[in-house]
Scaffold this active site. Structure first.
Site, PDB file in Angstrom:
ATOM      1  N   GLU A 252       9.883   2.037  10.639  1.00 36.00           N
ATOM      2  CA  GLU A 252      10.880   3.079  10.382  1.00 36.00           C
ATOM      3  C   GLU A 252      10.115   4.392  10.458  1.00 36.00           C
ATOM      4  OE1 GLU A 252      12.805   1.910   6.693  1.00 36.00           O
ATOM      5  OE2 GLU A 252      13.943   0.410   7.786  1.00 36.00           O
TER       6      GLU A 252
ATOM      7  N   LYS B 274       0.877  -1.187   0.000  1.00 34.93           N
ATOM      8  CA  LYS B 274       0.000   0.000   0.000  1.00 34.93           C
ATOM      9  C   LYS B 274       0.900   1.217   0.000  1.00 34.93           C
ATOM     10  CE  LYS B 274      -1.881   2.992   2.278  1.00 34.93           C
ATOM     11  NZ  LYS B 274      -1.767   4.369   1.757  1.00 34.93           N
TER      12      LYS B 274
ATOM     13  N   GLU C 254       9.474  17.150  14.301  1.00 28.44           N
ATOM     14  CA  GLU C 254       9.869  16.879  12.924  1.00 28.44           C
ATOM     15  C   GLU C 254       9.095  17.826  12.000  1.00 28.44           C
ATOM     16  OE1 GLU C 254       8.610  13.181  11.023  1.00 28.44           O
ATOM     17  OE2 GLU C 254      10.634  12.971  10.221  1.00 28.44           O
TER      18      GLU C 254
ATOM     19  N   CYS D 291      13.765  11.479   6.122  1.00 23.31           N
ATOM     20  CA  CYS D 291      13.813  11.158   7.558  1.00 23.31           C
ATOM     21  C   CYS D 291      15.227  11.313   8.108  1.00 23.31           C
ATOM     22  CB  CYS D 291      13.316   9.740   7.787  1.00 23.31           C
ATOM     23  SG  CYS D 291      14.198   8.554   6.767  1.00 23.31           S
TER      24      CYS D 291
HETATM   25  P1  NAD Z   1       2.352   8.790   7.218  1.00 23.01           P
HETATM   26  O1  NAD Z   1       2.587   8.060   8.492  1.00 23.01           O
HETATM   27  O2  NAD Z   1       1.353   9.858   7.190  1.00 23.01           O
HETATM   28  O3  NAD Z   1       1.903   7.760   6.060  1.00 23.01           O
HETATM   29  C1  NAD Z   1       2.709   6.674   5.694  1.00 23.01           C
HETATM   30  C2  NAD Z   1       1.824   5.580   5.124  1.00 23.01           C
HETATM   31  O4  NAD Z   1       0.972   5.087   6.157  1.00 23.01           O
HETATM   32  C3  NAD Z   1       0.909   6.038   3.994  1.00 23.01           C
HETATM   33  O5  NAD Z   1       0.849   5.006   3.037  1.00 23.01           O
HETATM   34  C4  NAD Z   1      -0.430   6.214   4.706  1.00 23.01           C
HETATM   35  O6  NAD Z   1      -1.551   6.068   3.864  1.00 23.01           O
HETATM   36  C5  NAD Z   1      -0.376   5.088   5.714  1.00 23.01           C
HETATM   37  N1  NAD Z   1      -1.227   5.270   6.891  1.00 23.01           N
HETATM   38  C6  NAD Z   1      -1.545   6.429   7.517  1.00 23.01           C
HETATM   39  N2  NAD Z   1      -2.337   6.175   8.586  1.00 23.01           N
HETATM   40  C7  NAD Z   1      -2.499   4.828   8.640  1.00 23.01           C
HETATM   41  C8  NAD Z   1      -3.196   3.958   9.509  1.00 23.01           C
HETATM   42  N3  NAD Z   1      -3.894   4.416  10.563  1.00 23.01           N
HETATM   43  N4  NAD Z   1      -3.149   2.626   9.265  1.00 23.01           N
HETATM   44  C9  NAD Z   1      -2.434   2.141   8.224  1.00 23.01           C
HETATM   45  N5  NAD Z   1      -1.764   2.922   7.344  1.00 23.01           N
HETATM   46  C10 NAD Z   1      -1.786   4.252   7.570  1.00 23.01           C
HETATM   47  O7  NAD Z   1       3.773   9.301   6.747  1.00 23.01           O
HETATM   48  P2  NAD Z   1       4.107  10.229   5.497  1.00 23.01           P
HETATM   49  O8  NAD Z   1       3.634  11.603   5.774  1.00 23.01           O
HETATM   50  O9  NAD Z   1       3.664   9.538   4.265  1.00 23.01           O
HETATM   51  O10 NAD Z   1       5.706  10.202   5.490  1.00 23.01           O
HETATM   52  C11 NAD Z   1       6.518  11.074   6.188  1.00 23.01           C
HETATM   53  C12 NAD Z   1       7.013  10.426   7.461  1.00 23.01           C
HETATM   54  O11 NAD Z   1       7.748   9.245   7.153  1.00 23.01           O
HETATM   55  C13 NAD Z   1       7.977  11.305   8.233  1.00 23.01           C
HETATM   56  O12 NAD Z   1       7.657  11.223   9.598  1.00 23.01           O
HETATM   57  C14 NAD Z   1       9.331  10.649   7.977  1.00 23.01           C
HETATM   58  O13 NAD Z   1      10.313  10.876   8.944  1.00 23.01           O
HETATM   59  C15 NAD Z   1       8.949   9.224   7.914  1.00 23.01           C
HETATM   60  N6  NAD Z   1       9.973   8.439   7.227  1.00 23.01           N
HETATM   61  C16 NAD Z   1      10.785   7.625   7.967  1.00 23.01           C
HETATM   62  C17 NAD Z   1      11.799   6.904   7.345  1.00 23.01           C
HETATM   63  C18 NAD Z   1      12.720   6.007   8.130  1.00 23.01           C
HETATM   64  O14 NAD Z   1      13.451   5.245   7.517  1.00 23.01           O
HETATM   65  N7  NAD Z   1      12.722   6.077   9.446  1.00 23.01           N
HETATM   66  C19 NAD Z   1      11.967   7.016   5.957  1.00 23.01           C
HETATM   67  C20 NAD Z   1      11.121   7.862   5.245  1.00 23.01           C
HETATM   68  C21 NAD Z   1      10.119   8.573   5.882  1.00 23.01           C
END
Ligand code: NAD
Length: 512
Positions: A277, A201, A409, A311
């Site tokens: 992550e 997804k 963040e 990130c």
């Molecule tokens: P997000 O958590 O909003 O969404 C990520 C994914 O989760 C999307 O596909 C979203 O549709 C899904 N999602 C959201 N709520 C959900 C739920 N309740 N149940 C299941 N799936 C759900 O994150 P984002 O805004 O897409 O990405 C940015 C974030 O990702 C930042 O916090 C960044 O630091 C983090 N990130 C971390 C790493 C790492 O390696 N640690 C790498 C890249 C990004």
């Protein structure tokens, strides 16, 4: 087939890339879900648009997966797993397929790079030279790495014990928008290599490269149902339906820490194995003896690459007081040279932020800093760009360590620079956030580098470098930045089960 070679030449000569008519036609077709080896409409018949953050225009309409679609994807993934056509295939043969997937990404690097930039707003140069080779590299790496793994064998005389990996089952992969295909493939490659069935997804904001990639997968010998792709949102939508599904054996999630919490609650239905992550609040520490020019230019890259939407970015810069003024001056000089503009222009070094909502969040942080610190550069929408979610690279100084920008963040092109006096003080300051993903240390003093690296509560520390990866080492965050590790053997552990078999030795007959 478009003339991608000529587009590659256009890129190499630094021109703006024209989206070829074939890709425009591809975009104009409504996108469906991929379940059980077929492209299917979502059961509810609903779609949602994916936008180009640089123009605010709709790029494509994407089919939304309803609960029944997710259910079907998990069910077909389970039956594919149980048929064993993939799970029981010798690992060498799986490796051939997985390696071929990497080759296909490289062969389609141009259209994939264009789609990634259209959908996420990042400069096409970064997609083409960074994300896409890294995405292909994930498949090449895990195909080779998994083959080199050794099992275990112990003979204690009366019995022998050996242990080996088995596939886990159905894995759900939920990914963010900031490095779409790169992060999806970081999970898909080891999951497939270990013989699992996968349901992906992608982020609702950047679904396009996952769709193009899935079309490429149809060219390899992957049995039906081993890979499915579902689209939709998170809470009360496709993401939640997937992670709360009882038929899922493991969830690998990359995204915000708050989403990690929600997924953890949903995963309690299994309880299902999770790897998270999550968010970060990286820092660069520049000691007075640092190789200064390099520390400045890499800190600029660490702050603004991918619009700061990484990130592992370093939005906090701690600089030895004796070199602070000089550092700020040189840092701003370099930030000024960043070319904010059309992501498809090869000369662009910073594109658009992902969405209006995200731009509002980031500018909200900047406005919140008024009266608490100094805005030394940026902070505004660039004048020359009429549309799109653009923001100038932004540099702040004078903020206290407990200001929200210093601790939360922001995930945009906003850095805050602080002077420090002692090593102990800077270690405390870097550690003073709920996150613990990454940091960079700049010094020529080996003992100091070593001491500082060991004192920082982060999963990764770079010394005199940033964003350099070796895929064999554990990757992940401490504190609220993650749960578990991926990379090399750690990914193989997550996506497999170890089995131990004990065989009683026969009694020896006659002379030993
Ligand atoms: P997000 O958590 O909003 O969404 C990520 C994914 O989760 C999307 O596909 C979203 O549709 C899904 N999602 C959201 N709520 C959900 C739920 N309740 N149940 C299941 N799936 C759900 O994150 P984002 O805004 O897409 O990405 C940015 C974030 O990702 C930042 O916090 C960044 O630091 C983090 N990130 C971390 C790493 C790492 O390696 N640690 C790498 C890249 C990004």
């Amino acid at each position: 087939m478009a003339d991608y070679k000529s587009l590659e030449r256009q890129m190499a000569s630094g021109k703006t890339v024209e989206v070829p008519p074939e890709l425009r036609a591809w975009l104009s077709r409504r996108k469906r879900l991929y379940i059980g080896g077929e492209w299917v409409e979502g059961k509810g018949g609903l779609t949602f648009p994916t936008l180009n953050p640089a123009t605010e225009e709709t790029l494509s309409e994407i089919g939304l997966a309803a609960r029944e679609d997710v259910d079907l994807a998990v069910t077909v993934a389970r039956s594919a797993f149980e048929r064993g056509e993939w799970a029981s295939r010798p690992i060498r043969e799986r490796a051939t397929v997985v390696r071929r997937i990497g080759d296909l990404i490289l062969e389609h690097r141009v259209p994939l790079a264009i789609l990634e930039s259209l959908d996420s707003g990042k400069p096409v140069r970064e997609s083409f030279e960074g994300d896409l080779p890294r995405a292909a590299g994930n498949f090449h790496f895990f195909a080779d790495f998994a083959l080199q793994e050794e099992g275990m064998y112990f003979d204690n005389g009366t019995d022998t014990h050996h242990a080996f990996r088995e596939p886990l089952g159905v894995v759900a992969l939920v990914t963010p928008w900031n490095l779409p295909l790169y992060l999806e493939t970081w999970k898909i490659a080891p999951a497939l290599m270990m013989g699992n069935s996968v349901v992906l997804k992608p982020s609702e904001l950047t679904p396009l490269t996952a769709i193009y990639f899935t079309e490429l997968l149809q060219q390899v010998d992957l049995p039906k149902g081993v890979f499915s792709l579902v689209h939709g949102f998170g809470e009360n939508s496709t993401g939640e339906f997937l992670v709360s599904h009882k038929g899922v054996d493991a969830i690998s999630f990359t995204g915000e820490t708050s989403t990690g919490r929600a997924i953890m609650r949903a995963a309690s239905v299994g309880p299902t194995r999770v790897s998270f992550e999550l968010g970060g609040k990286g820092a660069s520490v520049v000691f007075e003896d640092a190789s200064f020019e390099e520390a400045v230019s890499e800190s600029v890259r660490a702050a603004f690459r991918n619009q700061g939407e990484i990130c592992l970015a370093s939005p906090r810069l701690f600089v030895a007081r004796s070199r602070y003024e000089e550092f700020v001056e040189q840092f701003v000089d370099q930030a000024r040279k960043i070319v904010v503009g059309d992501p498809l222009d090869y000369a662009t070094t910073m594109g658009a932020l992902i969405s209006q909502e995200h731009l509002n969040k980031v500018t909200g942080y900047i406005h919140g800093a008024e009266g608490h610190g100094n805005l030394v550069f940026g902070g505004l929408r660039p004048n020359h760009l009429a549309r799109g979610y653009f923001l100038q690279p932004t540099v702040l100084t004078g903020l206290s360590l407990d200001h929200p920008i210093s601790r939360e963040e922001v995930f945009g092109p906003v850095v805050s620079i602080y002077p420090f006096d002692t090593e102990a003080e800077v270690v405390r300051a870097v550690n003073d956030t709920p996150y613990g993903l990454s940091a960079s240390v700049w010094t020529r003093d080996l003992d100091r580098a070593n001491r500082t690296a060991r004192s920082l509560r982060t999963g990764l520390v770079w010394v005199n470098s940033w964003f350099v990866r070796d895929l064999r080492v554990p990757f992940g965050g401490q504190k609220r930045s993650g749960l578990g590790r991926e990379g090399g053997k750690f990914s193989l552990d997550f996506y497999s089960e170890w089995k131990s078999v004990c065989i009683k030795n026969p009694l020896s007959v006659g002379n030993p």
